[in-house]
Write an enzyme that holds these catalytic residues in place. Structure first.
Site, PDB file in Angstrom:
ATOM      1  N   ARG A  54       0.845  -1.203   0.000  1.00 29.04           N
ATOM      2  CA  ARG A  54       0.000   0.000   0.000  1.00 29.04           C
ATOM      3  C   ARG A  54       0.880   1.253   0.000  1.00 29.04           C
ATOM      4  NH1 ARG A  54      -1.723   1.170   4.756  1.00 29.04           N
ATOM      5  NH2 ARG A  54      -2.855  -0.710   5.295  1.00 29.04           N
ATOM      6  N   ASP A 179      -6.479  20.860 -11.433  1.00 22.38           N
ATOM      7  CA  ASP A 179      -6.898  19.653 -12.144  1.00 22.38           C
ATOM      8  C   ASP A 179      -6.465  19.828 -13.599  1.00 22.38           C
ATOM      9  OD1 ASP A 179      -8.208  17.684 -13.574  1.00 22.38           O
ATOM     10  OD2 ASP A 179     -10.059  17.789 -12.412  1.00 22.38           O
ATOM     11  N   LYS A 204      -8.128   9.388 -18.034  1.00 15.61           N
ATOM     12  CA  LYS A 204      -8.415  10.089 -19.294  1.00 15.61           C
ATOM     13  C   LYS A 204      -7.198  10.053 -20.228  1.00 15.61           C
ATOM     14  CE  LYS A 204     -12.409  11.185 -17.429  1.00 15.61           C
ATOM     15  NZ  LYS A 204     -12.693  10.234 -16.358  1.00 15.61           N
TER      16      LYS A 204
HETATM   17  N1  PLP Z   1     -11.436  15.633 -13.147  1.00 16.32           N
HETATM   18  C1  PLP Z   1     -11.937  15.689 -14.387  1.00 16.32           C
HETATM   19  C2  PLP Z   1     -11.695  16.918 -15.214  1.00 16.32           C
HETATM   20  C3  PLP Z   1     -12.692  14.631 -14.898  1.00 16.32           C
HETATM   21  O1  PLP Z   1     -13.198  14.712 -16.138  1.00 16.32           O
HETATM   22  C4  PLP Z   1     -12.914  13.477 -14.083  1.00 16.32           C
HETATM   23  C5  PLP Z   1     -13.731  12.332 -14.572  1.00 16.32           C
HETATM   24  O2  PLP Z   1     -14.472  12.453 -15.528  1.00 16.32           O
HETATM   25  C6  PLP Z   1     -12.375  13.462 -12.799  1.00 16.32           C
HETATM   26  C7  PLP Z   1     -11.633  14.540 -12.362  1.00 16.32           C
HETATM   27  C8  PLP Z   1     -12.577  12.254 -11.904  1.00 16.32           C
HETATM   28  O3  PLP Z   1     -11.745  11.225 -12.314  1.00 16.32           O
HETATM   29  P1  PLP Z   1     -12.073   9.649 -12.168  1.00 16.32           P
HETATM   30  O4  PLP Z   1     -13.256   9.359 -13.012  1.00 16.32           O
HETATM   31  O5  PLP Z   1     -10.802   9.018 -12.631  1.00 16.32           O
HETATM   32  O6  PLP Z   1     -12.332   9.416 -10.718  1.00 16.32           O
END
Ligand code: PLP
Length: 384
Positions: A54, A179, A204
């Site tokens: 972990r 993000d 993604k």
């Molecule tokens: N941030 C963005 C811009 C996203 O598009 C997403 C998911 O669609 C996330 C965070 C969350 O990621 P996850 O689906 O891998 O938990």
């Protein structure tokens, strides 16, 4: 290796995954270490310092190092999803701490902030992503502990000025988290603009094949706040599985050409449909008409990404019909894969969504650009 990586371009860092060769076998792709535990030495120390999987598994090392090199950070932690990464950051805050985030951003995270975040004693203000004055008005010295940015932001692809907002946040004593899922480090490196921590839904573009759920956090430097995040990572246990980590590294090796192609396709689609008689508006930061274009030009290099939204003339009914008539664009959520996806966002987000009901979100893949344009043209004709 870290110094050498600083001189390499992202295309080289990703294609070679930093050029690691396995010591034991000279294999150019890394081995997988499924072991959950590591034998202890008679003197009670651990060979390599690793005790339990972990957070301690060697399979994480190369993927984390590649991400740190790409983002220009000093350390990367891999999580079981993008949400798990984001939640680890929120958990590093104290009850009563104030967070400023965009009004329009990844919907599930905003919802999490408003229910679980508020329940944990955090307070939030949501601002206009592209309006630096709005950020300045809501970031309060001594009160705001974290500023959360998403740029370009889901699903209107508003751009926030990372360096301007980071200056305001730092003057107020707040940590800046970006993000960077949509831009990827190929197009924007938030740390270069003053961000403290960069977050990804690695599900993604980083992985890129719609077959791994993963998340990451990369820090610009070590700090007390980062150490709390690391505690959340190792003790909270939302770590990435080793098989997923291996797949993620494999996906990242083609990141640069995937992002380049998706960006070129998205730009071609945006330009083709910008003045189309059946289209109300194209939202794409690469277009001069986009409200965030000037900032995007300043902080994005090599393209404007593969995400865009289309507002269709004829309202929700036509938008849904258009998305039903697409053949190449698949009706599915998520983004950043090699295949193109189309989604009616308002119906996914529900009645409190700020997204207009005539909006379709496109995740543009790496297919032939003309084929994708023809698919939308045909769907527009069939949806009349
Ligand atoms: N941030 C963005 C811009 C996203 O598009 C997403 C998911 O669609 C996330 C965070 C969350 O990621 P996850 O689906 O891998 O938990």
């Amino acid at each position: 290796m870290a110094d050498q990586a600083k001189k390499q371009s992202p295309a080289t860092i990703t294609a070679q995954a930093l050029g690691w060769v396995d010591d034991a076998t000279r294999s150019v792709t890394p081995p997988l270490y499924p072991s959950t535990t590591f034998e202890r030495n008679p003197d009670l120390s651990y060979h390599d310092g690793r005790c339990y999987t972990r957070a301690d598994n060697p399979t994480y090392d190369q993927a984390s190092a590649v991400l740190s090199a790409l983002e220009g950070g000093t350390e990367t932690r891999l999580f079981s999803s993008g949400m798990a990464a984001a939640v680890a950051v929120l958990h590093a805050l104290n009850p009563g701490d104030h967070v400023v985030a965009p009004k329009v951003m990844y919907w599930a995270l905003r919802s999490f902030m408003l229910d679980s975040g508020v329940r944990a004693g955090l307070t939030f203000d949501f601002v206009d992503n592209g309006d630096t004055d709005d950020w300045a008005q809501h970031i309060v010295a001594g009160k705001t502990k974290m500023v959360w940015l998403e740029t370009p932001a889901n699903p209107d692809w508003q751009i926030s000025d990372i360096s301007a907002v980071a200056d305001i946040a730092h003057a107020a004593g707040a940590v800046v988290v970006v993000d960077n899922t949509v831009a990827t480090p190929l197009l924007t490196r938030p740390i270069d603009f003053g961000a403290d921590i960069v977050m990804h839904s690695a599900t993604k573009y980083l992985n890129g094949h719609s077959d791994v759920l993963a998340g990451s956090l990369t820090t610009a430097k070590d700090s007390e706040f980062w150490q709390w995040v690391c505690k959340q990572h190792a003790s909270g246990g939302a770590v990435l599985g080793v098989f997923e980590t291996w797949l993620l590294l494999r996906g990242m090796r083609t990141l640069s050409i995937r992002v380049e192609r998706a960006s070129a396709n998205a730009m071609a689609i945006a330009q083709h449909f910008e003045n189309h008689p059946d289209i109300e508006q194209i939202q794409y930061p690469g277009l001069q008409s986009h409200v965030g274009h000037d900032i995007a030009k300043k902080q994005m290099t090599g393209g404007f990404g593969g995400m865009l939204s289309i507002r269709v003339k004829g309202g929700e009914k036509r938008a849904v019909a258009l998305h039903n008539h697409c053949k190449l664009f698949k009706r599915a959520t998520s983004l950043g894969g090699v295949e193109s996806l189309i989604e009616h966002r308002a119906s996914v987000e529900g009645p409190t969504s700020p997204v207009p009901s005539d909006l379709l979100r496109l995740s543009v893949g790496i297919e032939n650009g003309k084929d994708l344009i023809d698919d939308i043209e045909n769907a527009l004709k069939s949806s009349k």
